[in-house]
Design a protein around this motif. Structure first.
Motif, mmCIF file in Angstrom:
data_model
loop_
_atom_site.group_PDB
_atom_site.id
_atom_site.type_symbol
_atom_site.label_atom_id
_atom_site.label_comp_id
_atom_site.label_asym_id
_atom_site.label_seq_id
_atom_site.Cartn_x
_atom_site.Cartn_y
_atom_site.Cartn_z
ATOM 1 N N PRO A 27 -4.111 21.774 -3.043
ATOM 2 C CA PRO A 27 -4.666 23.119 -2.868
ATOM 3 C C PRO A 27 -4.370 24.009 -4.061
ATOM 4 N N THR A 28 -5.285 24.904 -4.325
ATOM 5 C CA THR A 28 -5.065 25.875 -5.404
ATOM 6 C C THR A 28 -4.590 27.208 -4.858
ATOM 7 N N LYS A 29 -4.689 27.404 -3.532
ATOM 8 C CA LYS A 29 -4.271 28.653 -2.913
ATOM 9 C C LYS A 29 -2.874 28.495 -2.335
ATOM 10 N N SER A 30 -2.146 29.586 -2.313
ATOM 11 C CA SER A 30 -0.788 29.545 -1.765
ATOM 12 C C SER A 30 -0.787 29.676 -0.245
ATOM 13 N N GLU A 31 -1.855 30.286 0.329
ATOM 14 C CA GLU A 31 -1.862 30.449 1.781
ATOM 15 C C GLU A 31 -2.122 29.110 2.459
ATOM 16 N N PRO A 32 -1.596 28.940 3.679
ATOM 17 C CA PRO A 32 -1.769 27.657 4.360
ATOM 18 C C PRO A 32 -3.224 27.375 4.673
ATOM 19 N N SER B 31 -6.919 18.303 -15.707
ATOM 20 C CA SER B 31 -6.273 19.532 -15.240
ATOM 21 C C SER B 31 -5.857 19.412 -13.780
ATOM 22 N N LEU B 32 -6.707 18.791 -12.962
ATOM 23 C CA LEU B 32 -6.364 18.594 -11.556
ATOM 24 C C LEU B 32 -5.174 17.647 -11.405
ATOM 25 N N ARG B 33 -5.120 16.619 -12.226
ATOM 26 C CA ARG B 33 -3.971 15.704 -12.175
ATOM 27 C C ARG B 33 -2.689 16.432 -12.553
ATOM 28 N N ASP B 34 -2.731 17.218 -13.614
ATOM 29 C CA ASP B 34 -1.538 17.956 -14.037
ATOM 30 C C ASP B 34 -1.114 18.962 -12.965
ATOM 31 N N ALA B 35 -2.097 19.592 -12.314
ATOM 32 C CA ALA B 35 -1.779 20.533 -11.238
ATOM 33 C C ALA B 35 -1.136 19.803 -10.065
ATOM 34 N N ALA B 36 -1.600 18.583 -9.770
ATOM 35 C CA ALA B 36 -1.009 17.794 -8.686
ATOM 36 C C ALA B 36 0.438 17.425 -9.015
ATOM 37 N N ARG B 37 0.684 17.028 -10.246
ATOM 38 C CA ARG B 37 2.062 16.718 -10.642
ATOM 39 C C ARG B 37 2.970 17.913 -10.410
ATOM 40 N N ASP B 38 2.526 19.077 -10.855
ATOM 41 C CA ASP B 38 3.336 20.285 -10.739
ATOM 42 C C ASP B 38 3.536 20.669 -9.275
ATOM 43 N N GLN C 47 0.853 -1.180 0.000
ATOM 44 C CA GLN C 47 0.000 0.000 0.000
ATOM 45 C C GLN C 47 0.891 1.233 0.000
ATOM 46 N N THR C 48 0.393 2.311 -0.600
ATOM 47 C CA THR C 48 1.195 3.498 -0.846
ATOM 48 C C THR C 48 0.411 4.739 -0.447
ATOM 49 N N ALA C 49 1.063 5.660 0.248
ATOM 50 C CA ALA C 49 0.401 6.892 0.678
ATOM 51 C C ALA C 49 0.333 7.885 -0.473
ATOM 52 N N ILE C 50 -0.845 8.513 -0.643
ATOM 53 C CA ILE C 50 -0.991 9.569 -1.645
ATOM 54 C C ILE C 50 -1.399 10.888 -1.007
ATOM 55 N N CYS C 51 -1.499 10.932 0.333
ATOM 56 C CA CYS C 51 -1.918 12.146 1.023
ATOM 57 C C CYS C 51 -0.829 13.211 0.941
ATOM 58 N N MET C 52 -1.216 14.434 1.236
ATOM 59 C CA MET C 52 -0.264 15.540 1.247
ATOM 60 C C MET C 52 0.564 15.524 2.539
ATOM 61 N N PRO C 53 1.708 16.196 2.564
ATOM 62 C CA PRO C 53 2.487 16.284 3.800
ATOM 63 C C PRO C 53 1.660 16.886 4.933
ATOM 64 N N ASP C 54 1.845 16.336 6.122
ATOM 65 C CA ASP C 54 1.181 16.801 7.345
ATOM 66 C C ASP C 54 -0.329 16.611 7.312
ATOM 67 N N TRP D 110 3.506 18.747 -6.543
ATOM 68 C CA TRP D 110 4.435 17.845 -5.865
ATOM 69 C C TRP D 110 5.873 18.078 -6.320
ATOM 70 N N GLU D 111 6.073 18.323 -7.597
ATOM 71 C CA GLU D 111 7.444 18.536 -8.089
ATOM 72 C C GLU D 111 8.066 19.790 -7.486
ATOM 73 N N LYS D 112 7.245 20.812 -7.216
ATOM 74 C CA LYS D 112 7.759 22.087 -6.711
ATOM 75 C C LYS D 112 7.718 22.179 -5.189
ATOM 76 N N LEU D 113 7.247 21.145 -4.529
ATOM 77 C CA LEU D 113 7.093 21.189 -3.077
ATOM 78 C C LEU D 113 8.456 21.357 -2.395
ATOM 79 N N ASP D 114 8.482 22.187 -1.377
ATOM 80 C CA ASP D 114 9.729 22.492 -0.676
ATOM 81 C C ASP D 114 10.063 21.405 0.333
ATOM 82 N N LEU D 115 10.643 20.322 -0.154
ATOM 83 C CA LEU D 115 11.146 19.246 0.690
ATOM 84 C C LEU D 115 12.647 19.118 0.457
#
Length: 868
Positions: free
Chosen positions: A127-132, A408-415, A47-54, A417-422
Motif C-alpha cells: 500500500p502507498t497510503k498509511s491508513e488501513p 520503484s514499486l520493488r524498492d517501496a516494498a523493500r522499505d 513454496q514461500t509466502a509473499i503476501c502481506m500480513p493478515d 517490509w523493513e519498517k513494518l511493526d512486527l
C-alpha cells in the motif's frame, strides 16, 4: 513447585536400565565444530509466502519462481488454481532461491541460460497510503471451497456464473459489512450446471431481516441457465453485519449448497439485464475466489549477458489455470484468467499460444542484449478487480507498468517490509543465522493471519492448514504472547473457548479428548504470560466446566475394571501419526497437563477450594496413569524402556510413533520430574531414532521427519537437564528449513525421496522455533525461572550480546542481557525485576554451576567463560 514434582515410579521394570543414558546412544551430542545455519537438510521443493500480513489473498512463490494463486482447486498445479512460471523460451537452469532478507519476502530466484544470468524478483505491491485498507464488504464464513469452470451457462452472462462457491453437505455462510441497522437488497446469482431436472437441488436462501426462501433454479430458469433472486435484508441486531446463507432442504437428494454470484444494493437493484452487464452501483459484489481485496503481483526479470558477444532471448510466462482464459487486445495484450486475474507485461505481450488443457504460453518480444549488458522486463499480475469481467467483452484493464515504475514499486516494498511493526526486536541473538530464522518465523506467522469478523485469526498455514486448530493454535498463540503481542493472541484464545460444548468439554475433532487439557493449558498460560488475573477470572466458570467434563469422561471409563483405559479416559484419537480410535495415552497425558495448569492457576487466583479438589483429582488421575503405564511398558531394540502411545502391549507401530503428547507432558506440561525414570526411558528411546539430528518416523510419514517435532523433543530434553542436546536440536531444526527460511510439516531425509506432508510455510513450525530459541535462554520450572540452561556456546563468543526485551514469562515480562567481554573470558548477565509469583531466578553457568538472582530485585552477575 519445581522441587516437589512427582515421579512416576516403575521400579520393577526399570531395574535393569541405567537412569541417565540410552543403551548404545549418547545423552549429549559429541563435540563438533561451530554450528551454523546452512539448510543442509532442505527438502527438494518448497513454496514461500509473499503476501502481506493478515492478507486474505495468500500468494506464494514456488521453488522455480512460480507465482501461485487460489489454493484448493482440484486439477491445478499442486492444487493451485493458477500457476504462472516465468522463464526463457530457450529454457533456463535453476541456480538458487532466497528472500531479499529475513524480513522482506521478495523472493529472488536465480537462473542461468548459457552466458545469460537471470534474476526473477517476485513481490506483492504494498500500500502507498498509511491508513488501513477497507476490509472486504462480503466475507465468506464457511471456508473457501470453490469449483472453477463448473458450469457452461446457456446464455451470455458474467464469467462468474461459470464457477461456484460450494458447501459440501452443508451451508454457505456470509457476512455483509454495512452501517449499523442498514437495509440492503441482496441478489443471489445461481446457475445449476449439474442437474437437469427440477427438485434435485432446491436452495434455501437466508438473509437477516427476511424470511428464508426456498427456490429451485432448474424450475425457475432451466438447466445451465443463469438466474437472479432478490431478497430484502436488514441488520436487525445492529452489529454492523447482515448475515446471509445458502443451504438445502433436509429432504433434498443433493445436500451440497452452491452459489455462483452475489450482489448487494442500497435500495432497489437494477433489472436482470443491467445486473448481467455488471452495474457499477452495486454496494458489494462477490463470486468464487473473489472475497479478496485488489492486489498486484509483479515478477521483475533482470537479464545479464556475461559474454563478449550479443545474446538474444525471449522471456515467457507459462500459465496453468483451472479457470477459462481469454486474450484481449487491451493495453497491448491482456491475458484474463477466469474473472479475477489479469496478466500484462511492461514491454507488451507478443504471442499467446495454447498448449495442454488449461495451459497457455505467453511470450514477450525477443530482445537482444549487447555484450556485458543487462536489461529488465516485468510481468504484472492484477488480482481481484472490484469490477467483474463480462464474458467476451473488452476490458478497461489497468495500464501495464513500465520498468522504472516496477523498480520503484520493488524498492517501496523493500522499505515497507523493513519498517513494518512486527515484534522482531523482542529476541536478539548474536548468531545471524538463528536471528534471521527468528525474524522469518515472526513474519510468516503474521503473513498467515487473517481478519475474521473484525478479529485477528492466527492460522497454521496459507494452504491446506488455513485455519486455527486447537493444538497447533495454542502454541501459535503462546508464541505471539511471548513476543509481547498478548492482546493479538487473546482473540484466538477466546475463539477456542467459544467452542465449548454444553457439557463443558471440547471436541472439535471426534473423540479428541485432549482438547480439554489443551484449552485449560492455553487459557491459563495466556493469563500467566499477560499477567491478567482479571481476564482469567472471567473465564474461570468455563474452566471449571472443562475439569468437570474431564471427570465425567473418567467416570465413563470406569465402568469396566478389565478395560485397558479403566479410570483413565475412553478410547480416543491420537493424531500425529496414529489414526486409530482405541485406548491410548496421548489424551490422558494432555488432560494431566491441563489439570495441572488449572491447579497452578487456581493457586494464583486464590481459588483454594478448586485448587484442593482438583489436586485430589489430579493425584488419583496421575496414579492411575502410572499403574497403567507399568502394565504397558516395553523395550526397544536398544533395551530402552518406553511406554507405547497405544495401550495394551501394542506393537503395530514403531516405538516413537505418536509420542508428541508425551514430550508435551514433559514440557510445557511439567508432569514429570527431571529424574523420573519413565520420562528418562522415553527420551532415551526417542534419542536412539535420530536421523539428521531429528527424531525419525514419529509422524504421519513412514520413515519421515516431522520437522517441528524437533522442538517438542528439545523442550523435553531441556526439561530433563540436557541443555546441550536441546541447543544442538535448534541448529538441526533450522537446517531442515529451506533457503527461504520456512518449513514443511514433514519430509524425507536427504536422498530418501520427495514425499511431503502438510502445509508450507508451516507456522506451528515457526512458532516452535521462536519458543525453543527463547526457552534455551529462559524456562519456567514451577515457580522458578531458570536462565541460560540451554544457551549455545556459539552465542558466547567475544563481544557478543544476547537480549530478551520484554519476553513474556509466567512471571511477567523478562528483560535480560548477556554481554560477553571483548576477550571472551567473562560475561555479564543483567536481569530486571519480575512479578511476585516468581520465587527464584536460577542462572545456569557454562561450567555447570548455578547462581541465583533475587527475582523481585533483579541484578547483575558476572561469570567466567574461559578456563583459568
Amino acid at each position: 513447585m519445581y522441587g516437589s514434582l512427582r515421579s512416576c515410579v516403575l521400579t520393577a521394570f526399570f531395574v535393569s536400565q541405567t537412569a541417565s543414558a540410552a543403551i548404545g546412544t549418547p545423552t549429549e551430542p559429541p563435540s563438533v565444530e561451530a554450528r551454523t545455519v546452512d539448510f543442509r537438510y532442505s527438502l527438494p521443493w518448497w513454496q514461500t509466502a509473499i503476501c502481506m500480513p493478515d492478507d486474505p489473498d495468500k500468494t506464494l512463490v514456488g521453488k522455480e519462481g512460480q507465482a501461485l494463486f487460489d489454493y484448493g482447486r482440484e486439477g491445478g498445479y499442486r492444487k493451485f488454481g493458477i500457476c504462472m512460471q516465468p522463464d526463457l523460451a530457450s529454457g533456463t537452469r535453476w541456480v538458487r532461491q532466497q528472500t531479499h532478507t529475513a524480513r522482506v519476502p521478495i523472493v529472488e530466484t536465480e537462473k542461468e541460460a548459457g552466458p545469460l544470468k537471470v534474476l526473477e524478483e517476485a513481490f506483492v505491491v504494498v500500500p502507498t497510503k498509511s491508513e488501513p485498507e477497507e476490509p472486504a464488504r462480503f466475507e465468506r464464513l464457511d471456508g473457501d471451497n470453490c469449483n472453477m469452470n463448473w458450469c457452461k451457462p446457456a446464455r451470455a452472462c458474467p464469467a462468474g456464473f461459470c464457477d461456484i462457491m460450494l458447501a459440501n453437505n452443508g451451508e454457505l455462510r456470509y457476512h455483509l459489512r454495512v452501517p449499523k441497522k442498514a437495509r440492503m437488497t441482496i441478489v443471489f446469482g445461481v446457475c445449476e450446471g449439474w442437474h437437469k431436472e427440477a427438485g434435485k437441488r432446491p436452495l434455501v436462501l437466508g438473509a437477516e431481516g427476511a424470511v428464508s426462501r426456498t427456490v429451485d433454479p432448474i424450475k425457475d430458469f432451466g438447466p445451465s441457465e443463469p438466474g437472479l433472486y432478490r431478497v430484502k435484508s436488514e441488520d436487525t441486531n445492529g452489529d454492523g453485519f447482515i448475515d446471509l446463507s445458502v443451504g438445502t432442504p433436509r429432504d433434498t437428494a443433493d445436500r451440497n449448497a452452491i452459489l455462483n454470484m452475489l450482489w448487494a444494493f442500497e435500495g432497489d437493484p437494477p433489472n436482470d439485464e443491467a445486473i448481467f452487464s455488471q452495474p457499477e452501483n452495486a454496494y458489494a459484489f462477490l463470486q468464487a475466489g473473489l472475497a479478496m481485496p485488489e492486489r498486484r503481483v509483479v515478477v521483475l526479470m533482470t537479464l545479464k549477458n556475461t559474454s563478449s558477444e550479443p545474446v538474444s532471448c525471449q522471456p515467457t510466462m507459462r500459465v496453468q489455470s483451472v479457470s477459462a482464459w481469454s486474450v484481449l487486445p487491451v493495453q497491448g495484450t491482456t491475458v484474463v484468467l477466469g474473472s479475477t486475474t489479469r496478466l500484462t507485461a511492461t514491454c507488451g505481450i507478443d504471442t499467446c499460444e495454447p498448449r495442454a488443457k488449461g495451459e497457455l504460453l505467453v511470450s514477450l518480444p525477443t530482445m537482444t542484449l549487447p555484450a556485458n549488458e543487462s536489461a529488465q522486463v516485468a510481468f504484472v499480475i492484477d488480482r481481484n478487480s472490484k469490477t467483474a469481467i463480462p464474458a467476451g467483452d473488452s476490458l478497461g484493464a489497468k495500464s501495464a507498468l513500465n520498468v522504472s515504475e516496477v523498480v520503484s514499486l520493488r524498492d517501496a516494498a523493500r522499505d515497507w517490509w523493513e519498517k513494518l511493526d512486527l515484534p522482531y526486536s523482542t529476541v536478539q541473538i548474536p548468531d545471524a543465522g538463528i536471528q534471521q530464522m527468528i525474524e522469518s518465523s515472526v513474519r510468516n506467522i503474521w503473513q498467515a493471519r487473517e481478519i475474521k469478523q473484525g478479529r485477528i485469526a492466527f492460522h497454521v498455514g496459507p494452504t491446506c492448514y488455513r485455519s486455527l486448530f486447537i493444538v497447533d493454535g495454542s502454541f501459535l498463540l503462546e508464541s505471539a504472547a511471548m513476543l509481547g503481542r498478548g492482546q493479538d493472541a487473546r482473540a484466538g484464545v477466546e475463539y477456542m473457548l467459544s467452542k465449548q460444548k454444553p457439557d463443558g468439554g471440547f471436541e472439535l475433532l471426534h473423540r479428541y479428548w485432549k482438547e480439554n487439557g489443551i484449552v485449560c493449558w492455553a487459557a491459563t498460560r495466556h493469563a500467566f504470560l499477560t499477567q491478567d488475573k482479571d481476564w482469567l477470572r472471567t473465564k474461570w466458570p468455563a474452566l471449571r466446566r472443562v475439569i468437570e467434563n474431564t471427570k465425567a469422561l473418567r467416570a465413563e471409563a470406569s465402568k469396566d475394571p478389565n478395560a485397558l483405559d479403566y479410570r483413565l479416559l475412553p478410547a480416543g484419537f491420537t493424531d500425529g501419526g496414529l489414526s486409530e480410535y482405541q485406548p491410548e495415552y496421548s489424551n490422558v497425558q494432555w488432560n494431566l497437563v491441563g489439570m495441572k495448569a488449572a491447579i497452578a492457576a487456581a493457586h494464583w487466583l486464590g481459588e483454594t477450594e478448586d485448587e484442593s479438589a482438583w489436586q485430589k483429582e489430579y493425584d488419583d488421575f496421575y496414579a492411575t496413569f502410572c499403574k497403567a503405564a507399568e502394565r504397558d511398558m516395553l523395550k526397544d531394540k536398544f533395551g530402552n524402556a518406553y511406554l507405547p502411545t497405544m495401550m495394551g502391549n501394542y506393537r503395530n507401530h514403531t516405538p516413537q510413533k505418536g509420542q508428541w503428547s508425551f514430550c508435551h507432558a514433559i514440557y510445557p506440561g511439567q508432569v514429570f520430574a527431571i529424574d523420573d525414570p519413565l520420562a528418562q526411558g522415553q527420551m532415551n528411546m526417542l534419542r536412539a531414532t535420530k536421523v539428521e539430528g531429528l527424531v525419525c518416523d514419529t509422524g504421519w510419514m513412514r520413515d519421515g521427519l516431522w520437522t517441528y517435532f524437533a522442538s517438542f523433543y528439545a523442550h523435553a530434553a531441556l526439561w530433563m537437564g540436557h541443555g546441550g542436546e536441546a541447543a544442538q536440536m535448534l541448529y538441526d531444526y533450522a537446517n531442515h528449513a529451506v533457503p527461504t527460511r520456512v518449513w514443511r510439516e514433514e519430509q524425507k531425509p536427504v536422498g530418501k525421496g520427495n514425499d511431503e506432508v502438510g502445509d508450507m510455510p508451516h507456522n506451528w513450525a515457526s512458532a516452535e522455533f521462536i519458543r525453543l530459541t527463547i526457552h534455551l535462554l529462559e524456562i519456567d520450572r514451577g515457580d522458578e525461572l531458570h536462565l541460560l540452561e540451554g544457551m549455545p556456546a556459539e552465542w558466547l563468543k567475544p563481544s557478543m550480546t544476547t537480549r530478551l526485551n520484554g519476553v513474556a514469562t509466567p512471571f511477567g515480562p523478562l528483560d535480560m542481557i548477556v554481554a560477553v567481554s571483548g576477550d571472551g573470558k567473562t560475561a555479564v548477565l543483567e536481569v530486571k525485576p519480575l512479578a511476585d509469583n516468581c520465587k527464584a531466578v536460577v542462572v545456569h553457568l557454562p561450567g555447570g554451576g548455578r547462581r541465583e538472582i533475587a527475582p523481585q530485585q533483579g541484578g547483575k552477575r558476572t561469570f567466567a567463560l574461559a578456563d583459568p
